[in-house]
Write a protein that holds these residues in place. Structure first.
Motif, PDB file in Angstrom:
ATOM      1  N   GLY A 129      20.737  16.740  27.798  1.00 62.18           N
ATOM      2  CA  GLY A 129      21.934  16.250  27.123  1.00 62.18           C
ATOM      3  C   GLY A 129      21.761  16.199  25.614  1.00 62.18           C
ATOM      4  O   GLY A 129      22.665  16.572  24.857  1.00 62.18           O
ATOM      5  N   CYS A 130      20.572  15.755  25.177  1.00 60.99           N
ATOM      6  CA  CYS A 130      20.295  15.700  23.729  1.00 60.99           C
ATOM      7  C   CYS A 130      20.278  17.098  23.113  1.00 60.99           C
ATOM      8  O   CYS A 130      20.785  17.309  22.010  1.00 60.99           O
TER       9      CYS A 130
ATOM     10  N   LYS B   5      12.669  13.255  36.369  1.00 64.95           N
ATOM     11  CA  LYS B   5      13.976  13.883  36.557  1.00 64.95           C
ATOM     12  C   LYS B   5      15.002  13.273  35.608  1.00 64.95           C
ATOM     13  O   LYS B   5      15.815  13.992  34.993  1.00 64.95           O
ATOM     14  N   GLU B   6      14.970  11.973  35.472  1.00 62.31           N
ATOM     15  CA  GLU B   6      15.910  11.285  34.591  1.00 62.31           C
ATOM     16  C   GLU B   6      15.676  11.669  33.126  1.00 62.31           C
ATOM     17  O   GLU B   6      16.618  11.907  32.370  1.00 62.31           O
ATOM     18  N   LEU B   7      14.396  11.759  32.730  1.00 59.75           N
ATOM     19  CA  LEU B   7      14.068  12.122  31.347  1.00 59.75           C
ATOM     20  C   LEU B   7      14.473  13.566  31.047  1.00 59.75           C
ATOM     21  O   LEU B   7      14.928  13.871  29.939  1.00 59.75           O
ATOM     22  N   LYS B   8      14.293  14.462  32.019  1.00 67.22           N
ATOM     23  CA  LYS B   8      14.704  15.851  31.825  1.00 67.22           C
ATOM     24  C   LYS B   8      16.214  15.951  31.626  1.00 67.22           C
ATOM     25  O   LYS B   8      16.687  16.710  30.773  1.00 67.22           O
TER      26      LYS B   8
END
Length: 226
Positions: A134-135, A126-129
């Motif tokens: 954002g990127c 979830k954090e990586l998604k």
């Protein structure tokens, strides 16, 4: 175990079960933790059992060895001995196999314990998604920007900078030569000369001029003139 026999029944049962020679010290070490027998009590109990003929005693130098009375056991023929030997070999092989399996399972358990749990993996995904989103948003913003510099424009700007820096170095060298010529006949120090002429601040910032030129070109400001 009653207090009256002082551990003799426990010792007799142990020696008959194991059916192998022991010293009093051996029996004390093997039974002390489980039954709380004292060494003196063990020595006296074993001497009493030997005296009563319940166990056998052999003396080797200063040491006494005790073992079970073999008369109480049934005779075993060669065929029975071979059968027991085979069973022992089979059991030893099974023990080795189980030991190897246990080691393998321990290694797998250690690896699992060091890995992330399902909840931790879900949270990390979830954090990586969120980070990826954002990127992507920043990238789209950069791509859609109207004032971004193309590679051709960047190359042109750097070429212009080289021209200006070359001219700047030439003029800086001329200014230094002129100042050195003046200082030859000036009665005070170079520092005092610069302060008196208001040139100190200029010389402190003059080394950053190439960078300022590049910024000036990129931002579309007015250019230096000859």
């Amino acid at each position: 175990m009653s207090k009256k026999d002082n551990g003799a029944s426990v010792i007799l049962a142990y020696i008959n079960e194991k059916n192998r020679p022991y010293s009093a010290q051996d029996v004390f070490c093997n039974l002390q933790k489980q039954h709380g027998l004292g060494k003196t009590a063990v020595v006296k109990a074993m001497e009493l059992l030997a005296l009563e003929g319940k166990i056998k005693e052999k003396i080797y130098g200063k040491q006494k060895i005790y073992f079970a009375d073999q008369a109480q056991f049934e005779d075993v023929n060669d065929a029975d001995l071979k059968t027991m030997d085979r069973q022992i070999s089979e059991l030893n092989a099974e023990v080795q196999t189980l030991t190897q399996s246990c080691r393998q399972l321990d290694a797998e358990l250690k690896e699992l314990n060091s890995s992330l749990t399902t909840e931790e993996i879900v949270a990390e995904i979830k954090e990586l998604k969120a980070e990826t989103s954002g990127c992507k948003a920043r990238l789209e913003k950069i791509k859609s920007s109207a004032n971004h510099v193309t590679p051709e424009e960047k190359e042109k700007v750097y070429k212009e900078r080289d021209v200006y820096v070359k001219e700047w170095k030439k003029r800086k060298r001329l200014a230094s030569d002129m100042m050195n010529a003046i200082l030859e006949g000036y009665p005070k120090s170079k520092k005092e000369f610069l302060v008196s002429r208001g040139a100190r601040l200029f010389l402190q910032n003059v080394n950053s001029l190439p960078t300022l030129l590049l910024f000036h070109i990129f931002t579309g400001g007015s250019r230096c003139r000859d």
